[in-house]
Design a protein around this motif. Structure first.
Motif, PDB file in Angstrom:
ATOM      1  N   ALA A   1     -19.403  51.079  -8.132  1.00 16.63           N
ATOM      2  CA  ALA A   1     -17.975  50.735  -8.110  1.00 16.63           C
ATOM      3  C   ALA A   1     -17.780  49.220  -8.123  1.00 16.63           C
ATOM      4  O   ALA A   1     -16.875  48.701  -8.774  1.00 16.63           O
ATOM      5  CB  ALA A   1     -17.315  51.338  -6.878  1.00 16.63           C
ATOM      6  N   LEU A   2     -18.656  48.515  -7.394  1.00 18.93           N
ATOM      7  CA  LEU A   2     -18.579  47.056  -7.382  1.00 18.93           C
ATOM      8  C   LEU A   2     -18.878  46.504  -8.770  1.00 18.93           C
ATOM      9  O   LEU A   2     -18.182  45.625  -9.276  1.00 18.93           O
ATOM     10  CB  LEU A   2     -19.574  46.476  -6.372  1.00 18.93           C
ATOM     11  CG  LEU A   2     -19.049  46.163  -4.973  1.00 18.93           C
ATOM     12  CD1 LEU A   2     -20.190  45.796  -4.048  1.00 18.93           C
ATOM     13  CD2 LEU A   2     -18.012  45.045  -5.000  1.00 18.93           C
ATOM     14  N   GLU A   3     -19.920  47.065  -9.383  1.00 20.36           N
ATOM     15  CA  GLU A   3     -20.311  46.594 -10.722  1.00 20.36           C
ATOM     16  C   GLU A   3     -19.227  46.904 -11.751  1.00 20.36           C
ATOM     17  O   GLU A   3     -19.004  46.138 -12.678  1.00 20.36           O
ATOM     18  CB  GLU A   3     -21.631  47.254 -11.147  1.00 20.36           C
ATOM     19  CG  GLU A   3     -22.839  46.679 -10.424  1.00 20.36           C
ATOM     20  CD  GLU A   3     -24.045  47.607 -10.459  1.00 20.36           C
ATOM     21  OE1 GLU A   3     -23.997  48.634 -11.172  1.00 20.36           O
ATOM     22  OE2 GLU A   3     -25.037  47.305  -9.752  1.00 20.36           O
ATOM     23  N   GLN A   4     -18.582  48.058 -11.574  1.00 21.89           N
ATOM     24  CA  GLN A   4     -17.591  48.482 -12.571  1.00 21.89           C
ATOM     25  C   GLN A   4     -16.167  48.093 -12.216  1.00 21.89           C
ATOM     26  O   GLN A   4     -15.220  48.592 -12.812  1.00 21.89           O
ATOM     27  CB  GLN A   4     -17.693  50.000 -12.782  1.00 21.89           C
ATOM     28  CG  GLN A   4     -19.050  50.404 -13.330  1.00 21.89           C
ATOM     29  CD  GLN A   4     -19.139  51.886 -13.644  1.00 21.89           C
ATOM     30  OE1 GLN A   4     -18.245  52.657 -13.301  1.00 21.89           O
ATOM     31  NE2 GLN A   4     -20.224  52.289 -14.299  1.00 21.89           N
ATOM     32  N   ASN A   5     -16.045  47.216 -11.219  1.00 20.40           N
ATOM     33  CA  ASN A   5     -14.727  46.681 -10.910  1.00 20.40           C
ATOM     34  C   ASN A   5     -13.687  47.728 -10.508  1.00 20.40           C
ATOM     35  O   ASN A   5     -12.537  47.659 -10.921  1.00 20.40           O
ATOM     36  CB  ASN A   5     -14.195  45.921 -12.123  1.00 20.40           C
ATOM     37  CG  ASN A   5     -13.893  44.486 -11.743  1.00 20.40           C
ATOM     38  OD1 ASN A   5     -13.846  44.157 -10.549  1.00 20.40           O
ATOM     39  ND2 ASN A   5     -13.697  43.642 -12.729  1.00 20.40           N
ATOM     40  N   GLN A   6     -14.118  48.698  -9.718  1.00 18.06           N
ATOM     41  CA  GLN A   6     -13.187  49.756  -9.303  1.00 18.06           C
ATOM     42  C   GLN A   6     -12.381  49.364  -8.065  1.00 18.06           C
ATOM     43  O   GLN A   6     -11.492  50.083  -7.654  1.00 18.06           O
ATOM     44  CB  GLN A   6     -13.956  51.054  -9.027  1.00 18.06           C
ATOM     45  CG  GLN A   6     -14.522  51.685 -10.281  1.00 18.06           C
ATOM     46  CD  GLN A   6     -15.436  52.866  -9.979  1.00 18.06           C
ATOM     47  OE1 GLN A   6     -15.507  53.336  -8.837  1.00 18.06           O
ATOM     48  NE2 GLN A   6     -16.146  53.346 -10.997  1.00 18.06           N
ATOM     49  N   PHE A   7     -12.715  48.227  -7.472  1.00 16.76           N
ATOM     50  CA  PHE A   7     -11.955  47.791  -6.302  1.00 16.76           C
ATOM     51  C   PHE A   7     -10.767  46.948  -6.753  1.00 16.76           C
ATOM     52  O   PHE A   7     -10.830  46.256  -7.761  1.00 16.76           O
ATOM     53  CB  PHE A   7     -12.853  47.018  -5.331  1.00 16.76           C
ATOM     54  CG  PHE A   7     -13.879  47.897  -4.669  1.00 16.76           C
ATOM     55  CD1 PHE A   7     -13.511  48.736  -3.627  1.00 16.76           C
ATOM     56  CD2 PHE A   7     -15.200  47.918  -5.112  1.00 16.76           C
ATOM     57  CE1 PHE A   7     -14.446  49.570  -3.031  1.00 16.76           C
ATOM     58  CE2 PHE A   7     -16.147  48.749  -4.524  1.00 16.76           C
ATOM     59  CZ  PHE A   7     -15.764  49.574  -3.480  1.00 16.76           C
TER      60      PHE A   7
END
Ligand code: C2E
Ligand code: MG
Ligand code: MG
Ligand code: MG
Length: 292
Positions: free
Chosen positions: A34-40
């Motif tokens: 999620a961090l890598e895929q910018n889900q935050f």
């Protein structure tokens, strides 16, 4: 299998089964990706003065999960603390805030300070200060635009690293706010000795104000009074009702953060709010008391 661990361990074991619900396991697994895929995503909740003028905002993280939808920080921050991703997540939050601050500065927009929540685990970690310094330098952000929110119990932790890191952060010029004040065990004397800049009065105390609870009224007004005497700024959190706002105004509280003025909002809405510069309390209407 649990039984083999003996009676005392059984308790611990069954607790951990309880925590590890399917959703939590899934979230824990997905966090790195999620961090890598910018889900935050950061939401911003305005902090206004008693006239509704916007002073600052608190950045509150949300997770836009592909399967679970919007996940609230209450669900995933404890997991991030367990699996150590809290450090990368916090760095992401600080960097995101600084990058927005830089954008607003460049566009010559009004720039308001932003509050960031920091877990005690981050304050204990080697390199945390350097990380903050580096991000501030990279984005050319003045430290006074950042407020760090820590809970009372972080301050009370008998941990040298935390104590020295907090001192250094203050020396750098960041403001330190005590979050959820009143739910822990710190005294105002301790908070004064530590030269805390801001107290955020927990929403628990505000809850009964609208219903003429005399004890809560006395607590709130004396905390405001003492904080003022110590030159500490006071923010009332979780203000939902007009009567609470009226009481706080009468007691000369500095700032308010709560649904009465605004829920946490996405970036674009926060930018519009900064442009306008002030907010009005929601209509003076009867709001039914929530079931507890
Ligand atoms: P907090 O720092 O005490 O943040 C305030 C929480 O109260 C937010 O919940 C906010 O939406 C909610 N709130 C604000 N006004 C009202 C109101 O009038 N009524 C009610 N009922 N609630 C109100 P949220 O966004 O779910 O965040 C929960 C907690 O998660 C935060 O509590 C904070 O401890 C943590 N958190 C959020 N973002 C981060 C982050 O980036 N890093 C860390 N370490 N923790 C975070
Ligand atoms: Mg907070
Ligand atoms: Mg709080
Ligand atoms: Mg809280």
């Amino acid at each position: 299998r649990a039984k083999k661990l003996g009676k005392n361990n059984y308790q611990i074991f069954s607790d951990s089964i309880d925590i590890s619900s399917y959703k939590q396991l899934a979230l824990e697994n997905d966090m790195r990706k999620a961090l890598e895929q910018n889900q935050f995503e950061l939401y911003y909740q305005p902090q206004v003065n008693m006239e509704g003028r916007i002073h600052s905002a608190e950045a509150l993280v949300r997770w836009n999960h592909p399967d679970w939808g919007t996940v609230s920080p209450g669900e995933f921050i404890p997991l991030a603390e367990e699996n150590h991703l809290i450090h990368d997540l916090t760095s992401w939050v600080i960097e995101e805030v600084c990058s927005q601050l830089k954008k607003w500065k460049t566009m010559e927009k009004p720039v308001k300070p932003i509050a960031i929540n920091v877990s005690p685990l981050c304050l204990m970690r080697n390199g945390f200060i350097e990380k903050i310094k580096q991000i501030l330098a990279d984005y050319e952000i003045s430290a006074h635009l950042i407020q760090l929110e820590i809970t009372e119990n972080t301050l009370l932790k008998d941990n040298e690293k935390i104590q020295s890191n907090l001192k250094m952060l203050k020396q750098l010029g960041l403001a330190i706010a005590i979050d959820d004040f009143g739910t822990g065990y710190s005294s105002l004397k301790y908070i004064h000795d530590f030269q805390v800049d801001i107290l955020k009065l927990d929403k628990l105390f505000l809850k009964e104000l609208a219903h003429d609870n005399e004890k809560d009224k006395a607590i709130v007004s004396s905390v405001i009074h003492l904080a003022k005497g110590l030159n500490i700024k006071i923010i009332a959190e979780g203000v939902e009702r007009y009567e609470q706002y009226q009481f706080l105004k009468q007691k000369d509280c500095d700032l308010i953060q709560g649904f009465l003025f605004s829920k946490p909002v996405p970036l674009e809405t926060w930018e519009e709010m900064m442009e306008t510069g002030y907010l009005k309390p929601k209509k003076k209407m009867y709001m039914p008391r929530r079931k507890e």
